[in-house]
Design an enzyme around this catalytic site. Sequence first.
Site, PDB file in Angstrom:
ATOM      1  N   LEU A 151      27.550  54.244  95.481  1.00 66.04           N
ATOM      2  CA  LEU A 151      28.647  55.200  95.218  1.00 66.04           C
ATOM      3  C   LEU A 151      29.945  54.414  94.988  1.00 66.04           C
ATOM      4  O   LEU A 151      30.889  54.486  95.765  1.00 66.04           O
ATOM      5  CB  LEU A 151      28.803  56.171  96.399  1.00 66.04           C
ATOM      6  N   ARG A 153      32.562  52.983  91.545  1.00 63.90           N
ATOM      7  CA  ARG A 153      33.402  53.662  90.544  1.00 63.90           C
ATOM      8  C   ARG A 153      32.577  54.666  89.726  1.00 63.90           C
ATOM      9  O   ARG A 153      32.956  55.835  89.589  1.00 63.90           O
ATOM     10  CB  ARG A 153      34.037  52.615  89.612  1.00 63.90           C
ATOM     11  N   ILE A 154      31.436  54.208  89.190  1.00 66.65           N
ATOM     12  CA  ILE A 154      30.621  55.090  88.345  1.00 66.65           C
ATOM     13  C   ILE A 154      29.902  56.125  89.208  1.00 66.65           C
ATOM     14  O   ILE A 154      29.803  57.305  88.841  1.00 66.65           O
ATOM     15  CB  ILE A 154      29.591  54.283  87.514  1.00 66.65           C
ATOM     16  N   ARG A 174      25.961  49.676 101.089  1.00 63.29           N
ATOM     17  CA  ARG A 174      25.989  48.819 102.284  1.00 63.29           C
ATOM     18  C   ARG A 174      26.989  49.332 103.314  1.00 63.29           C
ATOM     19  O   ARG A 174      26.907  49.007 104.478  1.00 63.29           O
ATOM     20  CB  ARG A 174      26.328  47.382 101.881  1.00 63.29           C
ATOM     21  N   SER A 175      27.958  50.130 102.831  1.00 62.29           N
ATOM     22  CA  SER A 175      28.961  50.623 103.783  1.00 62.29           C
ATOM     23  C   SER A 175      29.305  52.082 103.510  1.00 62.29           C
ATOM     24  O   SER A 175      29.187  52.574 102.379  1.00 62.29           O
ATOM     25  CB  SER A 175      30.220  49.755 103.693  1.00 62.29           C
ATOM     26  N   ARG A 230      21.078  48.881  86.921  1.00 61.42           N
ATOM     27  CA  ARG A 230      20.400  47.682  86.433  1.00 61.42           C
ATOM     28  C   ARG A 230      18.905  47.820  86.664  1.00 61.42           C
ATOM     29  O   ARG A 230      18.464  48.280  87.723  1.00 61.42           O
ATOM     30  CB  ARG A 230      20.888  46.431  87.177  1.00 61.42           C
ATOM     31  N   ASP A 254      17.630  54.201  81.801  1.00 55.23           N
ATOM     32  CA  ASP A 254      18.446  53.645  80.714  1.00 55.23           C
ATOM     33  C   ASP A 254      18.440  52.120  80.769  1.00 55.23           C
ATOM     34  O   ASP A 254      18.970  51.467  79.883  1.00 55.23           O
ATOM     35  CB  ASP A 254      19.888  54.170  80.839  1.00 55.23           C
ATOM     36  N   GLU A 259      15.095  43.579  79.510  1.00 52.93           N
ATOM     37  CA  GLU A 259      15.570  44.184  78.253  1.00 52.93           C
ATOM     38  C   GLU A 259      15.651  43.139  77.150  1.00 52.93           C
ATOM     39  O   GLU A 259      16.021  42.003  77.413  1.00 52.93           O
ATOM     40  CB  GLU A 259      16.951  44.809  78.491  1.00 52.93           C
ATOM     41  N   HIS A 277      19.311  51.389  76.948  1.00 55.22           N
ATOM     42  CA  HIS A 277      20.557  50.924  77.591  1.00 55.22           C
ATOM     43  C   HIS A 277      21.799  51.372  76.796  1.00 55.22           C
ATOM     44  O   HIS A 277      22.559  50.552  76.283  1.00 55.22           O
ATOM     45  CB  HIS A 277      20.556  49.394  77.771  1.00 55.22           C
TER      46      HIS A 277
HETATM   47  O1  A2R Z   1      27.242  48.405  99.148  1.00 63.27           O
HETATM   48  P1  A2R Z   1      28.678  48.818  98.948  1.00 63.27           P
HETATM   49  O2  A2R Z   1      29.180  49.723 100.004  1.00 63.27           O
HETATM   50  O3  A2R Z   1      29.566  47.660  98.598  1.00 63.27           O
HETATM   51  O4  A2R Z   1      28.596  49.742  97.641  1.00 63.27           O
HETATM   52  C1  A2R Z   1      28.361  49.230  96.366  1.00 63.27           C
HETATM   53  C2  A2R Z   1      26.902  49.408  95.946  1.00 63.27           C
HETATM   54  N1  A2R Z   1      26.101  48.223  96.271  1.00 63.27           N
HETATM   55  C3  A2R Z   1      24.998  48.263  97.013  1.00 63.27           C
HETATM   56  N2  A2R Z   1      24.359  49.278  97.600  1.00 63.27           N
HETATM   57  C4  A2R Z   1      23.248  48.999  98.326  1.00 63.27           C
HETATM   58  N3  A2R Z   1      22.751  47.741  98.469  1.00 63.27           N
HETATM   59  C5  A2R Z   1      23.358  46.687  97.880  1.00 63.27           C
HETATM   60  N4  A2R Z   1      22.869  45.456  98.018  1.00 63.27           N
HETATM   61  C6  A2R Z   1      24.540  46.919  97.113  1.00 63.27           C
HETATM   62  N5  A2R Z   1      25.394  46.137  96.417  1.00 63.27           N
HETATM   63  C7  A2R Z   1      26.336  46.948  95.919  1.00 63.27           C
HETATM   64  O5  A2R Z   1      26.954  49.593  94.537  1.00 63.27           O
HETATM   65  C8  A2R Z   1      29.101  50.128  95.397  1.00 63.27           C
HETATM   66  O6  A2R Z   1      29.253  51.427  95.896  1.00 63.27           O
HETATM   67  C9  A2R Z   1      28.202  50.202  94.169  1.00 63.27           C
HETATM   68  C10 A2R Z   1      28.772  49.455  92.991  1.00 63.27           C
HETATM   69  O7  A2R Z   1      29.999  50.050  92.660  1.00 63.27           O
HETATM   70  P2  A2R Z   1      31.124  49.271  91.826  1.00 63.27           P
HETATM   71  O8  A2R Z   1      31.217  47.865  92.302  1.00 63.27           O
HETATM   72  O9  A2R Z   1      32.340  50.132  91.837  1.00 63.27           O
HETATM   73  O10 A2R Z   1      30.504  49.185  90.377  1.00 63.27           O
HETATM   74  P3  A2R Z   1      30.559  50.241  89.174  1.00 63.27           P
HETATM   75  O11 A2R Z   1      31.746  49.994  88.354  1.00 63.27           O
HETATM   76  O12 A2R Z   1      30.322  51.605  89.692  1.00 63.27           O
HETATM   77  O13 A2R Z   1      29.286  49.751  88.342  1.00 63.27           O
HETATM   78  C11 A2R Z   1      27.991  49.773  88.945  1.00 63.27           C
HETATM   79  C12 A2R Z   1      26.952  49.105  88.079  1.00 63.27           C
HETATM   80  C13 A2R Z   1      27.368  47.798  87.429  1.00 63.27           C
HETATM   81  O14 A2R Z   1      27.308  46.696  88.301  1.00 63.27           O
HETATM   82  C14 A2R Z   1      26.366  47.677  86.307  1.00 63.27           C
HETATM   83  O15 A2R Z   1      25.169  47.138  86.804  1.00 63.27           O
HETATM   84  C15 A2R Z   1      26.149  49.117  85.905  1.00 63.27           C
HETATM   85  O16 A2R Z   1      26.622  49.933  86.984  1.00 63.27           O
HETATM   86  O17 A2R Z   1      26.894  49.374  84.754  1.00 63.27           O
END
Ligand code: A2R
Length: 316
Positions: A151, A153-154, A174-175, A230, A254, A259, A277
């Site tokens: 949860l 930005r997207i 994670r949090s 991803r 998607d 890919e 994608h």
């Molecule tokens: O875990 P948190 O609380 O930091 O939340 C992040 C979560 N996240 C994970 N959740 C579970 N296990 C993990 N190992 C883990 N690592 C990260 O994914 C956070 O809520 C979310 C990523 O959000 P943002 O960093 O704001 O990325 P955004 O802009 O929403 O894009 C997400 C992904 C990109 O990395 C591309 O792979 C794709 O969407 O376009």
Amino acid sequence: MSKPHMLLIGNASARSLERLDAVFTVHRMPEDRDAFLAQHGGDIEYVMASGGGGVPGALMEKLPGLKIVSNYGVGYDSVDVATAVRRKVVVSHTPNVLNDEVANTAIMLLLTTARNFVHDNQYLRSGRWAKDGDAPLSRGIAGCRVGILGLGRIGLATAEKLAVFGVDVVYHGRSKRDVPYHYYDDLTDMARDVDILISIAPGGASTLKIINREVMDALGPEGILINVGRGSVVDEDALIAALQDGRLGKAGLDVFANEPNVPQALIDLPNATLLPHVGSATVETRQAMGDLAVENLTAFHATGKAVTPVPECREM
Ligand code: A2R
């Protein structure tokens, strides 16, 4: 004054190239990478990466004067950030400008998958409506519980848009965040409680195949998995088996593990809806991403600071 040298890995739009050409001497990575890097690697200070295999550590090694990698896209798992940080190379990405469109894609893919619209489209085109009668009934999503993995930005944009569909949104990351949605600290527990799981988590080691057989079995035979984050987050072999066995109901994807290669077994499954994608692939969003990717380089050139560095590089 001579312009600094920039290497473009992958492609860029004519608009981006025009802006880059005004500031940099732009090199495009040729087929014969080794010959190019031997000749020009020492001159390159700026890199823009848009696909093309990204920027692994082995490539960075051949760019001893590298100062910044501007990644076109919000996910930067194809850039070796650990090596970049060690070398004091800044990595930037393109957050926020794609939230709206990727959230739309997640919801369109969910509705299309739940309602069987890809099959219904084929049902009409193949003449079966007139020959066999009405298409089979599908299920709507009103009243469903939707679990969002990631949860961020997207993910948050998706949760907000989902409000109009009468679903109950919960999430795992994670949090815990300060949001009006129930938090699960365990992905399998969340999968057990939801009808639909939407993954919008980044790639990389910490998320590799975390949507595994256990999570799919918890989601169950009526469950729907949507992935717009991803491909590496899902165990693709386990997904194919779960969809074949009917242990998981449906999937809308998607993104894929390797890919643009999608396993034939997945393509053959009638309960999978597959997109190449295209989550952010509108003219407007791709232009905004290109502009931000360029601005990161030009701002760094002018001020020494990128506009949107990745979290690991914010203090640099
Ligand atoms: O875990 P948190 O609380 O930091 O939340 C992040 C979560 N996240 C994970 N959740 C579970 N296990 C993990 N190992 C883990 N690592 C990260 O994914 C956070 O809520 C979310 C990523 O959000 P943002 O960093 O704001 O990325 P955004 O802009 O929403 O894009 C997400 C992904 C990109 O990395 C591309 O792979 C794709 O969407 O376009």
